[in-house]
Design a protein around this motif. Structure first.
Motif, short mmCIF file in Angstrom:
data_model
loop_
_atom_site.label_atom_id
_atom_site.label_comp_id
_atom_site.label_asym_id
_atom_site.label_seq_id
_atom_site.Cartn_x
_atom_site.Cartn_y
_atom_site.Cartn_z
N THR A 170 6.60 12.71 -14.51
CA THR A 170 5.59 13.24 -14.76
C THR A 170 4.97 12.99 -13.72
O THR A 170 4.93 12.33 -12.29
CB THR A 170 4.01 12.64 -15.86
N GLY A 290 -2.46 15.53 -30.66
CA GLY A 290 -2.70 15.24 -29.65
C GLY A 290 -1.99 16.10 -28.42
O GLY A 290 -1.85 16.65 -28.63
N SER A 291 -1.66 15.17 -26.81
CA SER A 291 -1.24 15.57 -26.05
C SER A 291 -2.35 16.27 -25.22
O SER A 291 -2.47 16.81 -23.66
CB SER A 291 -0.33 16.87 -26.38
N ALA A 292 -3.70 17.46 -25.93
CA ALA A 292 -4.50 18.13 -25.27
C ALA A 292 -6.11 18.08 -26.19
O ALA A 292 -5.14 17.37 -27.53
CB ALA A 292 -3.90 19.03 -24.71
N ARG A 313 -4.86 11.63 -31.54
CA ARG A 313 -4.61 10.63 -30.40
C ARG A 313 -4.68 10.67 -29.57
O ARG A 313 -5.02 12.23 -29.04
CB ARG A 313 -3.86 9.37 -32.01
N GLY A 315 -2.28 9.89 -25.59
CA GLY A 315 -1.85 9.00 -25.55
C GLY A 315 -0.91 9.62 -23.98
O GLY A 315 -1.68 10.82 -23.29
N SER A 317 2.65 9.87 -20.72
CA SER A 317 3.79 9.27 -21.11
C SER A 317 4.25 8.11 -19.82
O SER A 317 5.06 6.89 -20.92
CB SER A 317 4.85 10.80 -19.58
N GLU A 318 2.83 7.34 -19.39
CA GLU A 318 2.72 6.19 -18.74
C GLU A 318 2.78 5.19 -19.56
O GLU A 318 2.91 3.88 -19.47
CB GLU A 318 2.04 6.06 -18.26
N VAL A 344 -11.08 10.50 -29.76
CA VAL A 344 -9.58 10.11 -29.71
C VAL A 344 -9.19 8.47 -30.47
O VAL A 344 -8.49 8.27 -31.14
CB VAL A 344 -9.10 10.36 -28.42
N THR A 401 -5.99 5.42 -16.14
CA THR A 401 -4.95 6.69 -17.00
C THR A 401 -4.71 8.28 -16.12
O THR A 401 -4.84 9.36 -15.98
CB THR A 401 -4.95 6.79 -17.96
N ARG A 418 -10.77 14.78 -16.93
CA ARG A 418 -9.69 13.59 -15.73
C ARG A 418 -10.35 14.04 -14.19
O ARG A 418 -11.32 14.87 -13.46
CB ARG A 418 -8.48 15.21 -15.82
N LYS A 420 -7.84 13.05 -12.48
CA LYS A 420 -6.25 13.93 -12.18
C LYS A 420 -6.89 14.94 -11.89
O LYS A 420 -7.50 15.41 -13.02
CB LYS A 420 -5.36 12.77 -12.52
N ASN A 429 2.15 19.94 -18.92
CA ASN A 429 1.07 18.90 -17.74
C ASN A 429 1.44 20.64 -15.98
O ASN A 429 2.96 19.92 -16.33
CB ASN A 429 1.47 17.73 -17.26
#
Ligand code: MLC
Ligand code: AMP
Length: 524
Positions: A170, A290-292, A313, A315, A317-318, A344, A401, A418, A420, A429
């Motif tokens: 990531t 999810g993911s975005a 939902r 989540g 990678s970590e 979420v 996160t 975010r 980040k 990403n």
């Protein structure tokens, strides 16, 4: 020592009738292909026996960059089975990216597409990899040729819960990718929690055999590789498997399925199909996104068109999955059943989540701050980056996160931004620092900034704003063409501007928020 090999847990959930269909798919030439549970067991055993025969050192990494196929999933299962560490790589990565991952992870085995063998094997052998195999999406290549000489039974290697199962790269805010180390225990605990929380059922699906999952995501990220594959396997559920997402094909398969998982772009593209309606979704039980961030418009339109409420939902990678809207009444939260758009949901059972201020002090309900998490799903650390790992955890063990959010009075978590500097485009990403680094290295470039702007299909896409060195002439098309020759396609800015100056604050820092505001209407 007790057995914690994730493969053993998945294998134990295979249905008693091993001759029933486990995966239904089509070959690249369009021919239908069926795999039974026995096929999954035997074929993964052959590959596991091949890996075992290589006598690799304990903890060896198996790096894989191949097109999606059932055999690619079998290679993942075989790697777990043989006790090695799976390292999946996006098929869009080009040579500089692959060179970094192989150099950093030092895999003992690399598996690539037959067409890429020339350049991938050159990088791998130069960097010390001993074995390079090929695997095509049409069951060709040296991996299966070699595995065919091995037996089709294999006893899973004993693993401890804390042993590594996978490394997922990531990107970092500084542009250098970090390998998130996930253990057998991380993956198994999350799969078990989701099986329960999402009400996976072993009976009652359209074919009387329980849930049937439509698998249409890539298998080099958490969502397609872990959430979807583990979800189906640990429930002994059949998968309808697509090597690439095609909304028409997914729609055609829907009446035979009960569960679908997608990033928001997949939902947007399905909504563009006139045939998506209540009739098409009549046998479906659950749509997971999810993911975005899922736009509330997409959530509402989906409800109107299909009669189903998407379960969103969250989540990483970590951490694999962290939070989820409820599938059924959640006793921990007053029996709430509502799946709320633009949230979420609740932390999954066993997951701790808190919202804190800059001093890591928990904030009151409703206040916006940094999201930190804890739990058996949280990774072991970044591969060979102990300082980076230490930076990302608080002293009392919470993982930072990098997401910004809040928890409301009913315990629903929302992500509002975010901390980040990250663009999520179609669920992939993109780290601005990496792209800016490449642009800044081009002749005549003084400086650049990459910002994310709204996009109707990908949710968000990158736009590059570049300033030239005094006297230099820059061509935006040439900048994009140069990036295309070096980087994965999804990282390429969808638009590039050459401007005389970048907006800055009094400290001289580029004000990306102003650039975002300026360009937000580009793809409206
Ligand atoms: C493709 N393109 C993209 C893109 N995908 N551009 C920006 N963002 C993306 N995600 C561009 C290509 O560069 C190319 O441009 C053109 O679109 C066509 O390429 P393609 O490969 O044919 O695209 P397509 O098959 O349509 O892919 C779109 C997609 C794919 C949405 C199906 O991006 C996808 O599968 N996304 C899912 C990603 C995912 O699984 N994420 C989970 C991460 S896990 P050109 O100019 O070259 O023609 C995670 C944790 C969690 O985040 O919580 O789950
Ligand atoms: P990755 O590192 O690819 O696993 O991406 C993880 C990031 O995706 C998270 O830190 C979030 O920023 C984002 N993400 C995942 N799920 C969601 C969601 N449902 N809503 C908003 N952002 C999400």
């Amino acid at each position: 020592m007790s057995q914690h090999n994730l493969f053993s847990a998945l294998r134990a959930a295979f249905p008693a009738d091993l001759d029933s269909t486990a995966v239904e798919t089509t070959a690249p030439d369009g021919a239908p292909l069926l795999y039974t549970w026995a096929d999954l067991d035997h074929a993964s055993a052959r590959i596991a026996n091949l890996l075992t025969a290589l006598k690799l050192p304990e903890g060896s990494r198996v790096a894989v960059q191949v097109e999606k196929s059932v055999e690619a999933m079998l290679l993942y299962l075989a790697t777990l089975r043989a006790g090695y560490v799976f390292l999946p790589l996006n098929t869009a990565y080009q040579s500089a990216e692959i060179e970094y991952f192989i150099g950093n992870a030092e895999p003992a085995v690399v598996v690539c597409s037959p067409g890429n063998f020339g350049w991938v094997s050159k990088i791998a052998f130069t960097l010390g990899t001993q074995h390079v195999f090929t695997l095509g999406d049409d069951r060709t290549g040296s991996l299966l040729d070699r595995a065919a000489h091995h037996g089709d039974t294999h006893t899973p290697v004993q693993r401890k819960a804390d042993d590594l199962a996978a490394i997922l790269y990531t990107s970092g805010t500084t542009g250098r990718s970090k390998g998130a180390m996930l253990t057998h225990g991380n993956l198994l605990s999350n799969a078990q929690v989701l099986k329960e929380y999402w009400g996976w059922t072993a009976t009652g699906g359209p074919d009387g055999r329980g849930d049937v999952l439509i698998h249409a995501l890539p298998i080099f990220h958490v969502h397609g590789l872990f959430v979807a594959i583990h979800g189906a396997l640990i429930n002994g559920s059949k998968m309808i498997w697509f090597s690439k997402f095609d909304p028409k094909a997914v729609l055609a398969a829907m009446p035979r399925a009960t569960v679908f998982m997608g990033v928001p772009t997949l939902y947007v593209r399905l909504l563009a199909e006139p045939g998506l309606n209540k009739e098409a979704a009549r046998n479906m039980r659950l749509f997971v996104a999810g993911s975005a961030p899922l736009l509330i418009e997409t959530f509402n339109e989906w409800q109107q068109r299909t009669g189903h409420t998407i379960l969103e939902r969250y989540g990483m990678s970590e951490t694999i999955m962290l939070t989820s809207n409820p599938y059924a009444a959640d006793k921990r939260h007053g029996g709430q059943t509502e799946r709320r758009g633009a949230t979420v949901g609740f932390p999954l059972p066993g997951v701790g989540l808190r919202v804190v201020d800059d001093a890591n002090k928990p904030l009151p309900v409703g206040e916006i701050g940094a999201i930190q998490v804890k739990g058996p799903n949280v990774f072991k650390g970044y591969w060979r980056m102990p300082e980076k790992t230490a930076e990302e955890f608080t002293q009392d063990g919470w993982f930072k996160t990098g997401d910004v959010g809040k928890v409301d009075a009913r315990d629903y978590v929302s992500i509002v931004g975010r901390s980040k500097d990250l663009i999520i485009s179609g669920g992939y990403n993109v780290y601005p620092a990496e792209i800016e680094g490449y642009i800044n290295d081009m002749p005549g470039v003084a400086e650049s900034a990459l910002v994310g702007v709204p996009h109707p299909d990908f949710g968000e896409v990158g736009v590059a704003v570049v300033i030239a060195k005094p006297g230099a002439q820059l061509n935006p098309e040439a900048i994009v063409a140069s990036l295309k020759s070096q980087l994965a396609n999804f990282k390429i800015p969808k638009k590039c501007f050459v401007v005389p100056e970048l907006p800055r604050n009094t400290m001289g820092k580029v004000q990306k928020n102003l650039l975002r505001e300026q360009h937000k209407g580009l793809f409206a």
